[in-house]
Design a protein around this motif. Sequence first.
Motif, PDB file in Angstrom:
ATOM      1  N   PHE A   1      14.779   1.358   4.195  1.00  0.00           N
ATOM      2  CA  PHE A   1      13.684   2.290   4.434  1.00  0.00           C
ATOM      3  C   PHE A   1      13.045   2.692   3.104  1.00  0.00           C
ATOM      4  O   PHE A   1      11.820   2.765   2.982  1.00  0.00           O
ATOM      5  CB  PHE A   1      14.177   3.536   5.170  1.00  0.00           C
ATOM      6  CG  PHE A   1      14.153   3.416   6.662  1.00  0.00           C
ATOM      7  CD1 PHE A   1      12.954   3.429   7.357  1.00  0.00           C
ATOM      8  CD2 PHE A   1      15.326   3.288   7.381  1.00  0.00           C
ATOM      9  CE1 PHE A   1      12.925   3.322   8.737  1.00  0.00           C
ATOM     10  CE2 PHE A   1      15.306   3.171   8.762  1.00  0.00           C
ATOM     11  CZ  PHE A   1      14.105   3.189   9.439  1.00  0.00           C
ATOM     12  N   LEU A   2      13.879   2.945   2.100  1.00  0.00           N
ATOM     13  CA  LEU A   2      13.364   3.331   0.788  1.00  0.00           C
ATOM     14  C   LEU A   2      12.589   2.194   0.132  1.00  0.00           C
ATOM     15  O   LEU A   2      11.523   2.401  -0.457  1.00  0.00           O
ATOM     16  CB  LEU A   2      14.515   3.748  -0.128  1.00  0.00           C
ATOM     17  CG  LEU A   2      15.342   4.968   0.293  1.00  0.00           C
ATOM     18  CD1 LEU A   2      16.473   5.186  -0.680  1.00  0.00           C
ATOM     19  CD2 LEU A   2      14.470   6.204   0.385  1.00  0.00           C
ATOM     20  N   LEU A   3      13.113   0.989   0.253  1.00  0.00           N
ATOM     21  CA  LEU A   3      12.508  -0.151  -0.433  1.00  0.00           C
ATOM     22  C   LEU A   3      11.238  -0.650   0.251  1.00  0.00           C
ATOM     23  O   LEU A   3      10.342  -1.182  -0.413  1.00  0.00           O
ATOM     24  CB  LEU A   3      13.520  -1.293  -0.527  1.00  0.00           C
ATOM     25  CG  LEU A   3      14.739  -1.043  -1.424  1.00  0.00           C
ATOM     26  CD1 LEU A   3      15.720  -2.198  -1.309  1.00  0.00           C
ATOM     27  CD2 LEU A   3      14.313  -0.859  -2.872  1.00  0.00           C
ATOM     28  N   LEU A   4      11.132  -0.480   1.567  1.00  0.00           N
ATOM     29  CA  LEU A   4      10.035  -1.080   2.315  1.00  0.00           C
ATOM     30  C   LEU A   4       8.939  -0.099   2.717  1.00  0.00           C
ATOM     31  O   LEU A   4       7.852  -0.534   3.097  1.00  0.00           O
ATOM     32  CB  LEU A   4      10.583  -1.768   3.576  1.00  0.00           C
ATOM     33  CG  LEU A   4      11.569  -2.922   3.326  1.00  0.00           C
ATOM     34  CD1 LEU A   4      12.125  -3.441   4.648  1.00  0.00           C
ATOM     35  CD2 LEU A   4      10.891  -4.056   2.555  1.00  0.00           C
ATOM     36  N   ASP A   5       9.208   1.197   2.646  1.00  0.00           N
ATOM     37  CA  ASP A   5       8.196   2.182   3.023  1.00  0.00           C
ATOM     38  C   ASP A   5       7.284   2.440   1.825  1.00  0.00           C
ATOM     39  O   ASP A   5       7.412   3.436   1.103  1.00  0.00           O
ATOM     40  CB  ASP A   5       8.867   3.481   3.485  1.00  0.00           C
ATOM     41  CG  ASP A   5       7.895   4.406   4.208  1.00  0.00           C
ATOM     42  OD1 ASP A   5       6.689   4.073   4.275  1.00  0.00           O
ATOM     43  OD2 ASP A   5       8.338   5.453   4.704  1.00  0.00           O
ATOM     44  N   LYS A   6       6.339   1.528   1.620  1.00  0.00           N
ATOM     45  CA  LYS A   6       5.511   1.527   0.413  1.00  0.00           C
ATOM     46  C   LYS A   6       4.728   2.825   0.236  1.00  0.00           C
ATOM     47  O   LYS A   6       4.531   3.290  -0.895  1.00  0.00           O
ATOM     48  CB  LYS A   6       4.551   0.336   0.460  1.00  0.00           C
ATOM     49  CG  LYS A   6       3.748   0.124  -0.823  1.00  0.00           C
ATOM     50  CD  LYS A   6       2.911  -1.141  -0.723  1.00  0.00           C
ATOM     51  CE  LYS A   6       2.130  -1.382  -2.004  1.00  0.00           C
ATOM     52  NZ  LYS A   6       1.309  -2.622  -1.919  1.00  0.00           N
ATOM     53  N   LYS A   7       4.306   3.435   1.327  1.00  0.00           N
ATOM     54  CA  LYS A   7       3.513   4.656   1.227  1.00  0.00           C
ATOM     55  C   LYS A   7       4.295   5.812   0.619  1.00  0.00           C
ATOM     56  O   LYS A   7       3.695   6.782   0.136  1.00  0.00           O
ATOM     57  CB  LYS A   7       2.989   5.052   2.616  1.00  0.00           C
ATOM     58  CG  LYS A   7       1.949   4.092   3.173  1.00  0.00           C
ATOM     59  CD  LYS A   7       1.374   4.596   4.485  1.00  0.00           C
ATOM     60  CE  LYS A   7       0.292   3.655   5.004  1.00  0.00           C
ATOM     61  NZ  LYS A   7      -0.309   4.140   6.281  1.00  0.00           N
ATOM     62  N   GLU A   8       5.629   5.716   0.649  1.00  0.00           N
ATOM     63  CA  GLU A   8       6.457   6.797   0.116  1.00  0.00           C
ATOM     64  C   GLU A   8       7.093   6.461  -1.227  1.00  0.00           C
ATOM     65  O   GLU A   8       7.904   7.229  -1.734  1.00  0.00           O
ATOM     66  CB  GLU A   8       7.569   7.132   1.130  1.00  0.00           C
ATOM     67  CG  GLU A   8       7.062   7.646   2.470  1.00  0.00           C
ATOM     68  CD  GLU A   8       6.419   9.021   2.356  1.00  0.00           C
ATOM     69  OE1 GLU A   8       6.735   9.740   1.397  1.00  0.00           O
ATOM     70  OE2 GLU A   8       5.614   9.373   3.231  1.00  0.00           O
ATOM     71  N   TRP A   9       6.722   5.308  -1.809  1.00  0.00           N
ATOM     72  CA  TRP A   9       7.351   4.910  -3.063  1.00  0.00           C
ATOM     73  C   TRP A   9       7.185   5.947  -4.168  1.00  0.00           C
ATOM     74  O   TRP A   9       8.094   6.161  -4.973  1.00  0.00           O
ATOM     75  CB  TRP A   9       6.774   3.565  -3.523  1.00  0.00           C
ATOM     76  CG  TRP A   9       7.385   2.391  -2.818  1.00  0.00           C
ATOM     77  CD1 TRP A   9       8.381   2.406  -1.888  1.00  0.00           C
ATOM     78  CD2 TRP A   9       7.036   1.015  -2.986  1.00  0.00           C
ATOM     79  NE1 TRP A   9       8.676   1.142  -1.451  1.00  0.00           N
ATOM     80  CE2 TRP A   9       7.865   0.265  -2.109  1.00  0.00           C
ATOM     81  CE3 TRP A   9       6.108   0.347  -3.777  1.00  0.00           C
ATOM     82  CZ2 TRP A   9       7.784  -1.122  -2.027  1.00  0.00           C
ATOM     83  CZ3 TRP A   9       6.018  -1.043  -3.682  1.00  0.00           C
ATOM     84  CH2 TRP A   9       6.853  -1.760  -2.820  1.00  0.00           C
ATOM     85  N   GLY A  10       6.027   6.581  -4.211  1.00  0.00           N
ATOM     86  CA  GLY A  10       5.797   7.578  -5.246  1.00  0.00           C
ATOM     87  C   GLY A  10       6.809   8.703  -5.189  1.00  0.00           C
ATOM     88  O   GLY A  10       7.258   9.204  -6.235  1.00  0.00           O
ATOM     89  N   ASN A  11       7.188   9.092  -3.979  1.00  0.00           N
ATOM     90  CA  ASN A  11       8.188  10.148  -3.822  1.00  0.00           C
ATOM     91  C   ASN A  11       9.599   9.620  -4.061  1.00  0.00           C
ATOM     92  O   ASN A  11      10.422  10.270  -4.709  1.00  0.00           O
ATOM     93  CB  ASN A  11       8.102  10.750  -2.413  1.00  0.00           C
ATOM     94  CG  ASN A  11       6.786  11.445  -2.159  1.00  0.00           C
ATOM     95  OD1 ASN A  11       6.222  12.066  -3.061  1.00  0.00           O
ATOM     96  ND2 ASN A  11       6.295  11.365  -0.931  1.00  0.00           N
ATOM     97  N   TYR A  12       9.869   8.432  -3.536  1.00  0.00           N
ATOM     98  CA  TYR A  12      11.224   7.907  -3.613  1.00  0.00           C
ATOM     99  C   TYR A  12      11.653   7.582  -5.048  1.00  0.00           C
ATOM    100  O   TYR A  12      12.706   8.011  -5.521  1.00  0.00           O
ATOM    101  CB  TYR A  12      11.348   6.638  -2.766  1.00  0.00           C
ATOM    102  CG  TYR A  12      11.235   6.853  -1.280  1.00  0.00           C
ATOM    103  CD1 TYR A  12      11.591   8.058  -0.685  1.00  0.00           C
ATOM    104  CD2 TYR A  12      10.762   5.831  -0.448  1.00  0.00           C
ATOM    105  CE1 TYR A  12      11.480   8.242   0.682  1.00  0.00           C
ATOM    106  CE2 TYR A  12      10.661   6.004   0.926  1.00  0.00           C
ATOM    107  CZ  TYR A  12      11.015   7.215   1.478  1.00  0.00           C
ATOM    108  OH  TYR A  12      10.911   7.384   2.831  1.00  0.00           O
ATOM    109  N   PHE A  13      10.820   6.805  -5.737  1.00  0.00           N
ATOM    110  CA  PHE A  13      11.274   6.235  -7.004  1.00  0.00           C
ATOM    111  C   PHE A  13      11.011   7.128  -8.210  1.00  0.00           C
ATOM    112  O   PHE A  13      11.246   6.722  -9.348  1.00  0.00           O
ATOM    113  CB  PHE A  13      10.635   4.855  -7.193  1.00  0.00           C
ATOM    114  CG  PHE A  13      11.094   3.868  -6.153  1.00  0.00           C
ATOM    115  CD1 PHE A  13      12.413   3.464  -6.092  1.00  0.00           C
ATOM    116  CD2 PHE A  13      10.209   3.378  -5.212  1.00  0.00           C
ATOM    117  CE1 PHE A  13      12.842   2.573  -5.119  1.00  0.00           C
ATOM    118  CE2 PHE A  13      10.627   2.490  -4.230  1.00  0.00           C
ATOM    119  CZ  PHE A  13      11.950   2.091  -4.189  1.00  0.00           C
ATOM    120  N   SER A  14      10.542   8.334  -7.948  1.00  0.00           N
ATOM    121  CA  SER A  14      10.452   9.319  -9.022  1.00  0.00           C
ATOM    122  C   SER A  14      11.627  10.277  -8.969  1.00  0.00           C
ATOM    123  O   SER A  14      11.687  11.232  -9.751  1.00  0.00           O
ATOM    124  CB  SER A  14       9.138  10.115  -8.893  1.00  0.00           C
ATOM    125  OG  SER A  14       9.093  10.820  -7.662  1.00  0.00           O
TER     126      SER A  14
END
Length: 309
Positions: A111-124
């Motif tokens: 979910f973290l790796l594939l939900d591109k719209k949330e990458w800004g939140n996840y990977f920061s």
Amino acid sequence: MRSENSPQWLVILAFLAIYIVWGTTYMAIAFGLKGFPPFVLTAFRGVIAGSILLIWCLARGEKLPGAATIGNASISGVLMLVGGTGLVTWAEQYVNSGYAAIIMATEPFFFLLLDKKEWGNYFSNKWVLGGLVIGFTGIVLFFHYTQATASETKDAGMLLTGNLVLLLGAILWVVGSLYAKYKLDHSHSNTLTTGLQLLAAGLFSGLIALFTGEWADFNITTVSLPAWGGLLYLITMGSLVAYMAFTWLITIRPPALVSTHTYVNPVVAILIGWAFANEQISLLQIIALLVILAGVLFTNIPNYKLAKG
């Protein structure tokens, strides 16, 4: 149904369903495979459960949605319930039910790796990044310890193949879930949408079984009673109870809270497999499971804090 209007006892039962029932379906699949080929089993499960839900909706006066909604529900259903559940069923020909549940516990990472719209939140977020590293370390350890345990058996190669198929199944489940999240029209009832997903998945599984020759080799008169019991359990408890509970809970509770089922399902599956099928798991594999679950916990800490706040 809004969160504040949901009876607490019903919410508790729904959580018990996704915690306990989903954990036991891995063993039900193993029993079903004693008489059904994998995609024939998935076809029966999806068509029967989906038909029951759709007939119920139509009897209550609900109208079928338009072609676009039916198409999107079908795509998400095929991805989740054929690509996900169907591949789990196929893999359990070579991998025991506890192993299958452990690999499927990796879904939150995808979910973290594939939900591109949330990458800004996840990977920061340091918790998310740390959890990903810990979780994938656990996956590597589990694969290593599983292969080491099976290195002296003739089925070691198929065991590795089964684990890789399970990993693909986890990815496709997540892809289907994200597709449903962003593409599906949620103005229709959860029961109707779920019925469409299940029916589409069952029909598609039937086509796969046709092209792979499973129907040609299948004889319904030779299906054993335990296999029929496994199918009945998958239809009633796996699809009509647990899957419906999951799709309802994510509409009334924070996804971070609902996703805690990924901690419990592997433990339930391992205990059920040990108790009823004499399935064995080594201490090193249990350690790998704990590492995977620690990674899932770390990646969800930001969501827990947000939900609490």
